[in-house]
Design a protein around this motif. Structure first.
Motif, PDB file in Angstrom:
ATOM      1  N   THR A 344       4.261   3.055   4.109  1.00 13.84           N
ATOM      2  CA  THR A 344       3.186   3.810   3.473  1.00 13.84           C
ATOM      3  C   THR A 344       2.856   5.081   4.243  1.00 13.84           C
ATOM      4  N   THR A 345       1.860   5.776   3.715  1.00  8.85           N
ATOM      5  CA  THR A 345       1.419   7.033   4.334  1.00  8.85           C
ATOM      6  C   THR A 345       0.219   6.846   5.259  1.00  8.85           C
ATOM      7  N   GLN A 351      -6.168   3.409   0.985  1.00 11.75           N
ATOM      8  CA  GLN A 351      -5.949   4.829   0.739  1.00 11.75           C
ATOM      9  C   GLN A 351      -4.482   5.208   0.906  1.00 11.75           C
ATOM     10  N   GLU A 353      -0.467   5.558   0.286  1.00 10.57           N
ATOM     11  CA  GLU A 353       0.503   5.726  -0.790  1.00 10.57           C
ATOM     12  C   GLU A 353       1.801   5.038  -0.383  1.00 10.57           C
ATOM     13  N   ALA A 372       9.527   7.647  -1.993  1.00 13.38           N
ATOM     14  CA  ALA A 372       8.817   8.926  -1.855  1.00 13.38           C
ATOM     15  C   ALA A 372       9.210   9.643  -0.570  1.00 13.38           C
ATOM     16  N   ARG A 384       9.038   5.790  -8.618  1.00  9.88           N
ATOM     17  CA  ARG A 384       8.149   4.760  -8.087  1.00  9.88           C
ATOM     18  C   ARG A 384       7.577   3.895  -9.200  1.00  9.88           C
ATOM     19  N   ASP A 385       7.142   4.492 -10.277  1.00  9.33           N
ATOM     20  CA  ASP A 385       6.545   3.715 -11.378  1.00  9.33           C
ATOM     21  C   ASP A 385       7.559   2.739 -11.969  1.00  9.33           C
ATOM     22  N   VAL A 413      -2.233  -2.720  -0.379  1.00 12.27           N
ATOM     23  CA  VAL A 413      -1.536  -1.497  -0.797  1.00 12.27           C
ATOM     24  C   VAL A 413      -1.101  -1.615  -2.254  1.00 12.27           C
ATOM     25  N   ARG A 416      -3.513  -1.136  -5.255  1.00 11.30           N
ATOM     26  CA  ARG A 416      -3.832   0.224  -5.708  1.00 11.30           C
ATOM     27  C   ARG A 416      -2.924   0.657  -6.859  1.00 11.30           C
ATOM     28  N   TYR A 417      -1.808  -0.056  -7.032  1.00  5.96           N
ATOM     29  CA  TYR A 417      -0.859   0.269  -8.105  1.00  5.96           C
ATOM     30  C   TYR A 417      -0.918  -0.766  -9.227  1.00  5.96           C
ATOM     31  N   HIS A 637     -12.432   7.073  -3.170  1.00  3.52           N
ATOM     32  CA  HIS A 637     -11.988   6.593  -4.479  1.00  3.52           C
ATOM     33  C   HIS A 637     -12.933   5.538  -5.060  1.00  3.52           C
TER      34      HIS A 637
END
Length: 913
Positions: A344-345, A351, A353, A372, A384-385, A413, A416-417, A637
């Motif tokens: 992730t980021t 939070q 990605e 990504a 990604r989707d 994580v 969030r998706y 968010h």
């Protein structure tokens, strides 16, 4: 706490040389000093320190020689028979696996002092193994001295008992006496009694010097003659604690022992007892690696069933084509267990990605699906989707067993998706934690080294470090695959080892399967929900705190007669000690007057300014830690604060809270309670807080079976009043507030191993009076005494204690020769079953409550704070939820006494609590 042992090599050698007869081996080689050193080293290792170092003087001059060329000029040359024993001593130390430290330009004392303070600042307990009195200046809350030849230790009280001065006064004590061996000039004819007497009266060397004209007789003349040289003597006697060292404290793990070299050396010098221990499976086991930190350990037979195949390099697939993904989806669907990990980021899962995902279904084979990576020239990657949509059915299939290393992070994580991960049956971090919560850290790298003999790729090796570190999305796919797929692969390998261990211990497996594993999704949902914060209320409070801090500052300026910075230790030193001439009770490691909390509390009754400074600091801490920072933690968010609950942190099983820590918000002050007022319910909801009443005391009653305690709780009495009535021989209605307070201190203090000294200090009474209270307590509650004796005995026998539900706490120091370490382990043995059982109970309650609430939108668990659960409940169902919550929390354990749950509600957390 972890333990660091710092061995003063020179002290060991000289002490042994002068204490033992001139022994020799069959070849006529001198062995007396060597024999003593070896025995002291073996004794040290039997205490199983987490970190250890053998520190010696380097050759060449030091900074003290530059300060004073005559330094140590009187020292006689080393005897030849002692010099001959240095090299074999170093060979033995090396073979035992101890790091050897030498630093040019300073003495061994300075290296020891630097490491001791660094370790103490990290919460590591430090034992300085020496007979050198100079080291007493290092003694403090986390630092003790140990003389393994006399089997004695010195803590702060011991220093005062031995020398008549406090550790902070030792440097001044040494400066006044001087040292003929080191050729440090002092006051002629000033011995330890005179030096201690002066420091008792005047507190510091500076005050003694300023009062030199008041001291009569010949000794006063000698003092006045020495005034010019005393600052130099103090400088020479001060141990330097800021030496730049090439290694950190945590680098000082014990390396693997070289048995063959030791066998050769022991045989050569005739050390038969050491040789016997080396070759036996009994008394020498503590030297076989059981005390070696994970990063330096090799497998010990029977301990971790290390399979060479588990340390082999893996084969990893980088999935960038749809055909590859379909192949892996087929493997995942047919697998018995899926190990997964996300890249992730951000470390904040709510939070972060997703940059990529990795999977493993067979040991040694894994895949990384980059999603990504956006560096220039990066190969095309699957959308990604598309990938997440293909994986969603697998992730949400509760019947498909899944495995992670700290899986809760990845679950958050993916949430969030729009993916709710179900079926997380295994977590290698928690498997390790349940197997032995104190054996090692439970991060993947530490576990891989300990249980697989494998060193994973460091993150820095693929992403860089410091200011040059790049985001993972900019890491080349080849490197990213090697790193990320390895994570999933090693997680699967760890599970294979750790699960096989848990299967051999049914009680531990039950703790994992019935408490820790089911709690993972419960905590994940709580973290995802977060708690609503009234940021405006926090801003108002911050402003008010700033205003009060300003008012305190102005009052302080008026008292001091000038303005100064209340945040500056240097300016405070000048005001308090130079201008107001207040006594210096505590010093910094460099010999300066300390302005820390302990130092200010010690002089707060002598002047009003120290108390003002303490009040100012208390407000400043609230402001910086909570009223300012909590608002910064609000997720943009969600508009809520989302803490992270640590399941594998506290050894006793308690949950921890971080980023932000919601478990340490003060509640005993008005300012602390106001912070809780900022935790609010949204419109139409109320905050409901449910708190177990005196749960650890109830567990004590259950475990001890004491008739008096059982009767008090079963009868619904005020247990502290009941205890006071028993201890003071009064009817309960005649117990006054002070007597109840004393009984409460005893009730809780005994669970944490408090003795008469601690109770006396807490209650402000004489030690003999406190001892009398404790004696009467045990006379009235003999079952408690019997329980404490029994649990200590069991801990010594088994090496661990258990909670009611079978969770274990291993006590590595329970058989330590060092009495301080052993006493600490015995206190933990008494408290851990109670604290651990309380932790297990509220975890069980959380699992039950979460299942009961299910998908309800009108009631949600938000926080767990020690023995308290905090919910957000719609107003019209508050009574229903309160009754159901009390029922389920009370039923979380079947004890010999009832579990009582106190429930409160309000618009905010403070009102509910």
């Amino acid at each position: 706490m972890p333990t660091l042992v710092l061995i003063d090599g020179s002290s060991y050698l000289y002490r042994a040389f002068h204490a033992l007869p001139p022994l020799s081996n069959a070849a006529g080689e001198p062995t007396g000093a060597l024999f003593g050193v070896v025995n002291m080293l073996r004794t040290t290792l039997k205490a199983k320190p987490d970190y250890v170092a053998f520190v010696c003087d380097a050759s060449g001059p030091t900074f003290r020689d530059e300060l004073y060329p005559a330094y140590k000029a009187n020292r006689p040359p080393m005897p030849d028979e002692l010099r001959a024993q240095i090299e074999p001593m170093m060979q033995i130390v090396q073979a035992l696996g101890m790091p050897i430290l030498r630093e040019s330009g300073v003495e061994a004392d300075d290296v020891i002092g630097t490491l001791a303070l660094q370790a103490a600042a990290q919460g590591i307990d430090v034992i300085v193994s020496t007979s050198d009195k100079d080291m007493a200046q290092l003694v403090g809350p986390h630092v003790t001295l140990s003389n393994t030849m006399t089997n004695t230790t010195l803590d702060p009280a011991g220093v005062f008992e031995k020398f008549g001065v406090h550790p902070a006064q030792i440097v001044d004590f040494l400066a006044l006496m001087g040292d003929s061996v080191d050729n440090i000039p002092g006051v002629e004819k000033c011995g330890p009694k005179t030096a201690a007497k002066w420091l008792a009266e005047y507190q510091t060397l500076d005050n003694v010097m300023h009062s030199a004209d008041k001291i009569g007789g010949k000794i006063g003349e000698n003092l006045r003659k020495a005034l010019q040289q005393l600052p130099l003597s103090r400088q020479l006697a001060t141990i330097k604690t800021d030496v730049s060292l090439p290694q950190a404290v945590t680098d000082l793990g014990l390396r693997e022992r070289d048995d063959e070299t030791l066998r050769t050396l022991y045989a050569r010098y005739g050390f038969n007892a050491a040789l016997k221990d080396l070759d036996s499976k009994g008394a020498g086991d503590e030297l076989r690696g059981a005390n070696v930190p994970a990063q330096y350990r090799k497998p010990v037979a029977g301990e971790s069933s290390l399979d060479p195949a588990l340390a082999a390099a893996g084969v990893y697939d980088c999935v960038t084509e749809m055909e590859q993904l379909e192949q892996w989806l087929s493997l995942l669907r047919s697998a018995d267990i899926i190990a997964f990990d996300t890249e992730t980021t951000s470390l904040d899962p709510l939070q972060a990605e997703i940059v990529g995902l990795s999977f493993a279904v067979n040991s040694g084979a894994a895949a990384y699906v980059p999603l990504a990576h956006d560096y220039p020239g990066a190969p095309a990657q699957l959308p990604r989707d598309t990938v997440l949509a293909a994986l969603k059915p697998l992730f949400e299939d509760a019947s498909k067993a899944k495995l992670g290393q700290h899986a809760k992070y990845d679950m958050n994580v993916l949430s969030r998706y729009g993916i709710e991960v179900r079926g997380v049956k295994f977590d290698s971090m928690l498997e390790s934690y349940v197997w032995n919560s104190t054996a090692t850290r439970h991060d993947m790298d530490s576990l891989a080294k300990r249980y697989l003999g494998y060193t994973p790729i460091p993150y820095e090796s693929v992403a860089g470090k410091g200011a040059k570190q790049i985001p993972f999305g900019q890491v080349a796919l080849q490197d990213a695959t090697r790193y990320a797929a390895e994570d999933a692969d090693i997680t699967l390998r760890l599970h294979q080892v750790l699960w096989s261990k848990l299967e051999t211990e049914p009680s531990l497996r039950k703790v994992y399967e019935e408490i820790e594993a089911p709690l993972i999704p419960v905590l994940a949902r709580m973290e995802q929900r977060g708690v609503l914060i009234d940021t405006q209320a926090l801003r108002v409070q911050s402003h008010e705190l700033a205003k009060r801090m300003h008012e305190i500052s102005q009052t302080a300026f008026g008292i001091a007669g000038r303005s100064f910075s209340l945040d500056s230790p240097k300016q405070l030193q000048a005001i308090l000690f130079d201008e107001l001439k207040l006594p210096v009770v505590v010093k910094t490691p460099t010999g300066q007057p300390s302005t820390n909390e302990e130092a200010l509390e010690a002089i707060a009754d002598q002047h009003e300014l120290p108390r003002l400074i303490l009040d100012y600091r208390g407000l400043a801490k609230l402001r910086s830690t909570y009223t300012d920072k909590l608002a910064d933690n609000v997720n943009p968010h969600t508009g809520r604060v989302h803490t992270s609950y640590g399941q594998a942190i506290a050894a006793t099983g308690r949950l921890s809270s971080s980023d932000p820590n919601l478990q340490n918000i003060p509640i005993r002050t008005e300012e602390g309670r106001r912070i809780r007022q900022a935790f609010v319910a949204p419109a139409g909801f109320r905050i409901l807080a449910a708190d177990y009443s005196q749960i650890e005391l109830r567990i004590m009653a259950h475990l001890s079976g004491d008739a008096g305690l059982l009767s008090a709780f079963v009868g619904g009495q005020d247990v502290h009043r009941a205890t006071a009535a028993e201890v003071f021989g009064l009817p309960p209605d005649q117990v006054d507030g002070n007597q109840r307070r004393a009984a409460k201190a005893i009730n809780f203090g005994l669970m944490y191993g408090m003795g008469a000294f601690g109770l006396a200090r807490q209650l402000g009474i004489a030690r003999n009076e406190a001892n009398d209270y404790i004696t009467r307590y045990f006379a009235r509650y003999p079952g408690v005494r019997q329980y404490m004796d029994n649990i200590r005995e069991q801990a010594h026998r088994d090496g661990y204690v258990e909670t009611v539900f079978g969770r274990r706490l291993y006590l590595d120091d329970i058989r330590a020769r060092n009495p301080n370490l052993r006493a600490g382990a015995e206190r933990a043995a008494i408290n851990a079953p109670m604290q651990g059982t309380a932790a297990d109970i509220i975890k069980r309650a959380m699992i039950t409550v979460d299942a009961w609430l299910g998908e309800r939108s009108d009631a949600r668990m938000l926080m767990q704070v020690h023995d308290e659960l905090v919910l957000e409940v719609r107003e019209e169902v508050i009574d229903e939820i309160g009754d159901g919550l009390r029922q389920r929390m009370s039923a979380a354990a079947e004890l010999a006494v009832p579990l009582v749950v106190d429930i409160g509600t309000g618009a905010n957390w403070d009102q509910a609590h």
